[in-house]
Scaffold this motif. Structure first.
Motif, PDB file in Angstrom:
ATOM      1  N   LEU A 127      12.595   8.300   1.451  1.00 18.92           N
ATOM      2  CA  LEU A 127      12.563   8.141   2.984  1.00 18.92           C
ATOM      3  C   LEU A 127      11.484   7.372   3.408  1.00 18.92           C
ATOM      4  O   LEU A 127      11.188   7.151   4.651  1.00 18.92           O
ATOM      5  N   SER A 128      10.874   6.976   2.427  1.00 17.26           N
ATOM      6  CA  SER A 128       9.716   6.121   2.654  1.00 17.26           C
ATOM      7  C   SER A 128      10.032   4.587   3.195  1.00 17.26           C
ATOM      8  O   SER A 128      10.664   4.075   3.100  1.00 17.26           O
ATOM      9  N   TRP A 129       8.965   4.036   4.182  1.00 13.72           N
ATOM     10  CA  TRP A 129       8.853   2.641   4.507  1.00 13.72           C
ATOM     11  C   TRP A 129       8.507   1.777   3.247  1.00 13.72           C
ATOM     12  O   TRP A 129       8.827   0.548   3.523  1.00 13.72           O
ATOM     13  N   VAL A 130       8.054   2.237   2.347  1.00 11.76           N
ATOM     14  CA  VAL A 130       7.547   1.352   1.269  1.00 11.76           C
ATOM     15  C   VAL A 130       8.899   1.100   0.388  1.00 11.76           C
ATOM     16  O   VAL A 130       9.670   2.179   0.246  1.00 11.76           O
ATOM     17  N   ILE A 152      11.677  10.356  -5.493  1.00 13.98           N
ATOM     18  CA  ILE A 152      11.612  11.690  -5.059  1.00 13.98           C
ATOM     19  C   ILE A 152      12.247  11.865  -3.739  1.00 13.98           C
ATOM     20  O   ILE A 152      12.108  11.175  -2.843  1.00 13.98           O
ATOM     21  N   GLU A 153      13.508  12.635  -3.926  1.00 12.76           N
ATOM     22  CA  GLU A 153      14.531  12.890  -2.690  1.00 12.76           C
ATOM     23  C   GLU A 153      13.784  13.433  -1.675  1.00 12.76           C
ATOM     24  O   GLU A 153      13.014  14.271  -1.923  1.00 12.76           O
ATOM     25  N   ASP A 154      14.103  13.197  -0.279  1.00  9.02           N
ATOM     26  CA  ASP A 154      13.686  13.804   0.756  1.00  9.02           C
ATOM     27  C   ASP A 154      12.127  13.829   0.972  1.00  9.02           C
ATOM     28  O   ASP A 154      11.679  14.735   1.584  1.00  9.02           O
ATOM     29  N   ALA A 155      11.494  12.830   0.619  1.00  4.01           N
ATOM     30  CA  ALA A 155      10.352  12.538   0.607  1.00  4.01           C
ATOM     31  C   ALA A 155      10.003  11.090   1.475  1.00  4.01           C
ATOM     32  O   ALA A 155      10.556  10.152   1.196  1.00  4.01           O
ATOM     33  N   SER A 156       9.000  11.271   2.343  1.00  3.00           N
ATOM     34  CA  SER A 156       8.688   9.970   3.130  1.00  3.00           C
ATOM     35  C   SER A 156       7.412   9.388   2.198  1.00  3.00           C
ATOM     36  O   SER A 156       7.073   9.645   1.022  1.00  3.00           O
ATOM     37  N   HIS A 157       6.641   8.576   3.079  1.00  7.36           N
ATOM     38  CA  HIS A 157       5.381   7.727   2.333  1.00  7.36           C
ATOM     39  C   HIS A 157       4.418   8.996   1.691  1.00  7.36           C
ATOM     40  O   HIS A 157       4.008   8.485   0.734  1.00  7.36           O
ATOM     41  N   HIS A 158       4.339   9.681   2.274  1.00  8.17           N
ATOM     42  CA  HIS A 158       3.360  10.978   1.911  1.00  8.17           C
ATOM     43  C   HIS A 158       3.855  11.978   1.002  1.00  8.17           C
ATOM     44  O   HIS A 158       4.228  13.133   1.286  1.00  8.17           O
ATOM     45  N   VAL A 159       4.382  11.225  -0.148  1.00 10.54           N
ATOM     46  CA  VAL A 159       5.224  12.064  -1.119  1.00 10.54           C
ATOM     47  C   VAL A 159       4.874  13.329  -1.468  1.00 10.54           C
ATOM     48  O   VAL A 159       5.395  14.485  -1.734  1.00 10.54           O
ATOM     49  N   TYR A 160       3.565  13.490  -1.741  1.00  4.41           N
ATOM     50  CA  TYR A 160       2.613  14.598  -2.369  1.00  4.41           C
ATOM     51  C   TYR A 160       2.705  15.684  -1.438  1.00  4.41           C
ATOM     52  O   TYR A 160       2.495  16.891  -1.646  1.00  4.41           O
ATOM     53  N   HIS A 220      -3.538   6.254 -18.236  1.00  2.00           N
ATOM     54  CA  HIS A 220      -2.272   6.375 -17.625  1.00  2.00           C
ATOM     55  C   HIS A 220      -2.323   6.030 -16.456  1.00  2.00           C
ATOM     56  O   HIS A 220      -3.215   6.790 -15.549  1.00  2.00           O
ATOM     57  N   LEU A 221      -1.790   5.113 -15.780  1.00  2.00           N
ATOM     58  CA  LEU A 221      -1.778   4.747 -14.290  1.00  2.00           C
ATOM     59  C   LEU A 221      -0.649   5.185 -13.507  1.00  2.00           C
ATOM     60  O   LEU A 221       0.425   4.864 -13.856  1.00  2.00           O
ATOM     61  N   ILE A 222      -0.895   6.093 -12.469  1.00  2.00           N
ATOM     62  CA  ILE A 222       0.153   6.635 -11.630  1.00  2.00           C
ATOM     63  C   ILE A 222       0.052   6.329 -10.255  1.00  2.00           C
ATOM     64  O   ILE A 222      -0.911   6.231  -9.664  1.00  2.00           O
ATOM     65  N   LEU A 223       1.111   5.463  -9.812  1.00  2.00           N
ATOM     66  CA  LEU A 223       0.992   4.840  -8.546  1.00  2.00           C
ATOM     67  C   LEU A 223       2.029   5.555  -7.609  1.00  2.00           C
ATOM     68  O   LEU A 223       3.291   5.533  -7.902  1.00  2.00           O
ATOM     69  N   VAL A 224       1.629   6.099  -6.504  1.00  2.00           N
ATOM     70  CA  VAL A 224       2.328   6.955  -5.618  1.00  2.00           C
ATOM     71  C   VAL A 224       2.682   5.991  -4.248  1.00  2.00           C
ATOM     72  O   VAL A 224       1.669   5.974  -3.369  1.00  2.00           O
ATOM     73  N   ASP A 225       4.042   5.547  -4.046  1.00  2.00           N
ATOM     74  CA  ASP A 225       4.276   4.891  -2.948  1.00  2.00           C
ATOM     75  C   ASP A 225       3.044   3.536  -2.547  1.00  2.00           C
ATOM     76  O   ASP A 225       2.446   3.831  -1.660  1.00  2.00           O
ATOM     77  N   PRO A 226       2.849   2.870  -3.508  1.00  2.00           N
ATOM     78  CA  PRO A 226       1.849   2.130  -3.521  1.00  2.00           C
ATOM     79  C   PRO A 226       2.102   0.921  -2.301  1.00  2.00           C
ATOM     80  O   PRO A 226       2.955   0.290  -2.237  1.00  2.00           O
ATOM     81  N   TRP A 227       0.679   0.628  -1.539  1.00  2.00           N
ATOM     82  CA  TRP A 227       0.810  -0.449  -0.540  1.00  2.00           C
ATOM     83  C   TRP A 227       0.326  -1.786  -1.358  1.00  2.00           C
ATOM     84  O   TRP A 227      -0.442  -1.841  -2.343  1.00  2.00           O
TER      85      TRP A 227
END
Length: 372
Positions: free
Chosen positions: A320-323, A345-353, A185-192
């Motif tokens: 809230l991310s720039w991505v 994911i609400e109220d999260a910026s680029h560094h979601v984790y 499974h591939l999980i992409l978190v705010d991928p650039w």
């Protein structure tokens, strides 16, 4: 004779920083200008990893070409769970640009409850080896991806759930395209690096030819970006010398806030500084893959169709991310009936984790549970 201005001196310092990539003797004094070392990075990381409550195995994994990848393995402490964990597909976490394994401190314990979790410093980042990278975008990408595959072989992992954040998401996708049999499974978190660079807007009027109008940042921003495009992205941190740590604190106070319940001092910003104040390597590879202003030269959206149709892909974005999270919907459209999900994911910026760790951990754990 004209005396150099402060900006001239900064550019000279940055240029000198780039020279240290390929020379050592003539510039042997240069590292002393920067208050950093691998030993200080090790100490900063150790303070962070001391927060982990589960079992931590850590060591350098030596690849066939003798480069080394700094690696963590986190497993559940209880003996009863260890046997259950051995049968579970491991989760492998790949950090983003300028990061390292320490940034996962809010996630490693929670995600290792039911399966082993691996995290490593990408080649050229953190405590891993810092070899030379080619200036060609495809070759630089291939060097990153090959190191991940060699790492997997060295670790003896047959299959894994592969999670990548930002640059790590870009490389995880490239890896999965090349080695799909190794990824469950591939999980992409705010991928650039996924979207294509926007094309100039075309405006037309009745009875007249179309007129091309370029929409972009102000001239001074473009001029500054043009100048600094000749240098590595984080060269200014190294050029700042003894003022570098303060520079990180000033421009990235969010890193301190994200972890303030764990550390009431500058532990995290010190870690970020020491990760990036070393001589650049992976940073050079990243620059090779970048267009001006941070777009990827080889946008991943052009290649996601190469993922196997049955490969599950989950994309997680911070609201809230720039991505641009709409790229996730584009990926889902390209993949058609292939299993693809997009979660905001609400109220999260680029560094979601780090911004919303409980929600992030819950979402990722649920995804992992769909595998086994």
């Amino acid at each position: 004779m004209t005396r150099p201005t402060p900006s001239d001196r900064l550019v000279l310092c940055i240029k000198a920083d780039d020279v240290t990539q390929s020379t050592s003797g003539n510039w042997s004094w240069w590292p002393s200008w920067r208050p950093t070392s691998m030993s200080l990075l090790k100490s900063a990381e150790a303070k962070i990893l001391a927060c982990i409550r589960n079992e931590v195995w850590s060591r350098f994994v030596t690849l066939p070409n003798q480069t080394r990848i700094w690696t963590l393995k986190v497993t559940n402490k209880t003996t009863r769970k260890q046997k259950e964990q051995a049968a579970q597909t491991p989760l492998v976490m790949v950090h983003g640009f300028g990061g390292g394994v320490g940034l996962w401190i809010r996630n490693l314990d929670a995600l290792s409850r039911s399966r082993p979790v691996y995290a490593f410093d990408l080649l050229g980042f953190g405590r891993s080896s810092r070899p030379s990278f080619p200036a060609d975008a495809s070759l630089a990408e291939e060097q990153f991806v090959s190191s991940i595959e060699q790492w997997r072989e060295s670790m003896g992992l047959e299959r894994m759930i592969l999670l990548g954040h930002s640059l790590g998401g870009y490389l995880a996708t490239s890896y999965t395209i090349q080695y799909p049999e190794r990824v469950s499974h591939l999980i992409l978190v705010d991928p650039w690096g996924f979207p294509e660079r926007p094309q100039p807007q075309v405006q037309g009027s009745a009875g007249q030819g179309s007129e091309v109008k370029r929409v972009g940042p102000p001239r001074w921003v473009k001029a500054l970006a043009s100048v600094f495009s000749f240098f590595n992205p984080l060269a200014v941190i190294r050029a700042a010398g003894p003022w570098g740590p303060g520079l990180v604190n000033r421009f990235r106070p969010d890193f301190k806030r994200k972890f303030e319940d764990l550390f009431d001092d500058d532990t995290m910003t010190q870690y970020i500084y020491h990760c990036n104040a070393q001589n650049p390597s992976g940073e050079v590879g990243f620059k090779a893959m970048c267009e001006s202003l941070g777009w990827a030269k080889r946008p991943m959206v052009q290649r996601v169709h190469l993922l196997p149709p049955l490969m599950p892909v989950s994309l997680l974005y911070g609201s809230l991310s720039w991505v641009d999270s709409s790229t996730g919907n584009t990926v889902a459209q390209i993949r058609g009936k292939s299993p693809t999900s997009v979660t905001l994911i609400e109220d999260a910026s680029h560094h979601v984790y780090a911004d919303q760790p409980e929600e992030f951990n819950r979402v990722v754990e649920n995804i992992c549970n769909t595998v086994d």
